[in-house]
Design an enzyme around this catalytic site. Structure first.
Site, PDB file in Angstrom:
ATOM      1  N   ASP A  55       0.884  -1.287   0.005  1.00  0.00           N
ATOM      2  CA  ASP A  55       0.185   0.097  -0.113  1.00  0.00           C
ATOM      3  C   ASP A  55       0.822   1.316   0.283  1.00  0.00           C
ATOM      4  O   ASP A  55       2.226   1.235   0.447  1.00  0.00           O
ATOM      5  CB  ASP A  55      -0.763   0.054   1.238  1.00  0.00           C
ATOM      6  CG  ASP A  55      -2.205  -0.914   1.151  1.00  0.00           C
ATOM      7  OD1 ASP A  55      -2.357  -1.314   0.004  1.00  0.00           O
ATOM      8  OD2 ASP A  55      -2.853  -0.948   2.076  1.00  0.00           O
ATOM      9  N   LYS A  77      -3.763   3.180  -2.320  1.00  0.00           N
ATOM     10  CA  LYS A  77      -4.938   3.480  -2.049  1.00  0.00           C
ATOM     11  C   LYS A  77      -4.664   4.890  -1.572  1.00  0.00           C
ATOM     12  O   LYS A  77      -4.332   4.935  -0.267  1.00  0.00           O
ATOM     13  CB  LYS A  77      -5.889   2.850  -1.503  1.00  0.00           C
ATOM     14  CG  LYS A  77      -6.375   1.777  -2.285  1.00  0.00           C
ATOM     15  CD  LYS A  77      -7.153   0.682  -1.229  1.00  0.00           C
ATOM     16  CE  LYS A  77      -8.760   1.114  -0.966  1.00  0.00           C
ATOM     17  NZ  LYS A  77      -9.308   1.281  -2.435  1.00  0.00           N
ATOM     18  N   MET A 192      -7.258   9.283   9.672  1.00  0.00           N
ATOM     19  CA  MET A 192      -7.864   9.844   8.401  1.00  0.00           C
ATOM     20  C   MET A 192      -8.703  10.927   8.876  1.00  0.00           C
ATOM     21  O   MET A 192      -9.885  11.015   8.218  1.00  0.00           O
ATOM     22  CB  MET A 192      -8.727   8.822   7.767  1.00  0.00           C
ATOM     23  CG  MET A 192      -7.826   7.731   7.160  1.00  0.00           C
ATOM     24  SD  MET A 192      -8.716   6.056   6.587  1.00  0.00           S
ATOM     25  CE  MET A 192      -9.173   5.301   8.052  1.00  0.00           C
TER      26      MET A 192
HETATM   27  N1  SAH Z   1      -3.910   0.240   9.073  1.00  0.00           N
HETATM   28  C1  SAH Z   1      -3.228   1.336   9.070  1.00  0.00           C
HETATM   29  C2  SAH Z   1      -4.222   2.722   8.843  1.00  0.00           C
HETATM   30  C3  SAH Z   1      -4.359   2.727   7.816  1.00  0.00           C
HETATM   31  S1  SAH Z   1      -5.743   4.139   7.291  1.00  0.00           S
HETATM   32  C4  SAH Z   1      -2.665   1.572  10.860  1.00  0.00           C
HETATM   33  O1  SAH Z   1      -3.034   0.518  11.540  1.00  0.00           O
HETATM   34  O2  SAH Z   1      -2.103   2.280  11.301  1.00  0.00           O
HETATM   35  C5  SAH Z   1      -4.719   5.413   7.117  1.00  0.00           C
HETATM   36  C6  SAH Z   1      -4.601   6.379   8.225  1.00  0.00           C
HETATM   37  O3  SAH Z   1      -3.782   5.759   9.429  1.00  0.00           O
HETATM   38  C7  SAH Z   1      -3.777   7.724   7.832  1.00  0.00           C
HETATM   39  O4  SAH Z   1      -4.818   8.425   7.161  1.00  0.00           O
HETATM   40  C8  SAH Z   1      -3.326   8.181   9.177  1.00  0.00           C
HETATM   41  O5  SAH Z   1      -4.512   8.633   9.671  1.00  0.00           O
HETATM   42  C9  SAH Z   1      -2.749   7.129   9.591  1.00  0.00           C
HETATM   43  N2  SAH Z   1      -1.357   6.568   9.655  1.00  0.00           N
HETATM   44  C10 SAH Z   1      -0.915   5.725   8.758  1.00  0.00           C
HETATM   45  N3  SAH Z   1       0.462   5.845   8.838  1.00  0.00           N
HETATM   46  C11 SAH Z   1       0.571   7.091   9.559  1.00  0.00           C
HETATM   47  C12 SAH Z   1       1.966   7.679  10.005  1.00  0.00           C
HETATM   48  N4  SAH Z   1       2.979   7.138   9.765  1.00  0.00           N
HETATM   49  N5  SAH Z   1       1.758   8.866  10.448  1.00  0.00           N
HETATM   50  C13 SAH Z   1       0.464   9.410  10.811  1.00  0.00           C
HETATM   51  N6  SAH Z   1      -0.505   8.735  10.275  1.00  0.00           N
HETATM   52  C14 SAH Z   1      -0.511   7.380   9.930  1.00  0.00           C
END
Ligand code: SAH
Length: 290
Positions: A55, A77, A192
């Site tokens: 991803d 995505k 998000m």
């Molecule tokens: N499965 C992922 C979340 C996916 S949804 C998890 O468990 O972290 C995507 C959202 O995750 C982004 O919009 C943001 O809110 C958050 N996110 C993912 N990686 C990030 C990072 N390195 N720093 C800050 N927010 C992050």
């Protein structure tokens, strides 16, 4: 890279790691960014996979751990940009598994936290494809920790809620009881959430949250580009706009944000002076909890 170098990346069997069998799909969490947060299972999967379907939020330094013959396929995505449809990604993974590949489906953070890992797992079951899940460090917890914020702390909260800022319609998440959340969860970690931050803040304040409650916005957490903005619920939207801070970001709301003054260990590496006892609980005040 020689075969010997390659096997040295694969973690030895005594750790009890399962073999990655051909025709299997592993749904694996890559963590929020820093390769140090990768699990041993994820590193092992990267070293043994034939195909890595990854991803947008997976860090390049992590992809670099894939074996030299592994095929890397982007299935990113990202809000606002054209991207493969979820159904196409799922079909692709099933097709690769049917070709007898070891298919690593690599997702940012944890695959089962706002990551559609559940949906992909359901499709694999329906297609009769064997699979395994390797959890990862989710951004809401790992990212907060890299900003010096524990998501629970005995003196401040016994509850934490992880919420997503928008639903499948793209609008602010409809099926959240905002008032109940505002009253019942002293700490809220929003994924998000930048797009609808103003509206979410308004709903939480309408539900009784103190407009001056501390908020931290943590962008690109755990990567070298990590940025942290401290604000309040009332000012969050305007401060984010003024700062130019961008997604991916998580937003932490609640009294734990105050602990950052003491626990910003990453800032301390850059010379920040840490304040002991930012909650003022060490003297006098009785501690809550057991
Ligand atoms: N499965 C992922 C979340 C996916 S949804 C998890 O468990 O972290 C995507 C959202 O995750 C982004 O919009 C943001 O809110 C958050 N996110 C993912 N990686 C990030 C990072 N390195 N720093 C800050 N927010 C992050």
């Amino acid at each position: 890279m020689s075969e010997a170098t390659r096997t040295s990346v694969t973690l030895p069997g005594f750790l009890g790691l399962p073999m990655f069998q051909p025709g299997w799909v592993w749904l694996v969490g890559a963590g929020p960014g820093d390769p140090a947060l990768l699990t041993l299972g994820a590193a092992h999967a990267l070293a043994s996979a034939n195909v890595v379907v990854y991803d947008a939020l997976v860090d390049e330094r992590i992809l670099a751990l894939a074996g030299p013959d592994a095929q890397l396929e982007y299935a990113g995505k990202r809000g606002g940009r054209p991207s493969p449809k979820q159904a196409d990604i799922t079909l692709r993974i099933i097709d690769l598994a049917r070709q007898g590949k070891r298919v690593l489906r690599l997702k940012g953070g944890d695959p089962f936290v706002f990551g559609r890992g559940g949906e992909e797992g359901l499709a694999l079951v329906e297609a009769g494809i064997p699979f395994r899940v390797i959890p990862g460090v989710t951004a809401g917890i790992g990212g907060s920790a890299y900003a010096g914020i524990p998501v629970t702390h005995r003196d401040t909260n016994h509850v934490v809620s992880f919420i997503t800022g928008h639903d499948t319609t793209g609008g602010v998440t409809g099926n959240i009881e905002w008032e109940a959340l505002a009253k019942g969860s002293p700490v809220i970690v929003l994924y998000m959430g930048l797009k609808h931050l103003g509206e979410i803040a308004t709903r939480l304040m309408a539900g009784g949250r103190d407009p001056d409650e501390p908020v931290a916005v943590i962008a690109r957490a755990t990567t070298p580009a990590q940025r942290v903005l401290e604000t309040t619920i009332r000012r969050a939207e305007a401060d984010v706009a003024a700062s130019g801070i961008e997604a991916p970001a998580i937003v932490v709301m609640g009294p734990v944000v105050r602990l950052r003054a003491a626990l910003d260990w990453l800032g301390a590496l850059d010379g920040r002076t840490l304040t002991a006892d930012p909650l003022g609980t060490r003297h006098g005040q009785k501690k809550t909890g057991s």
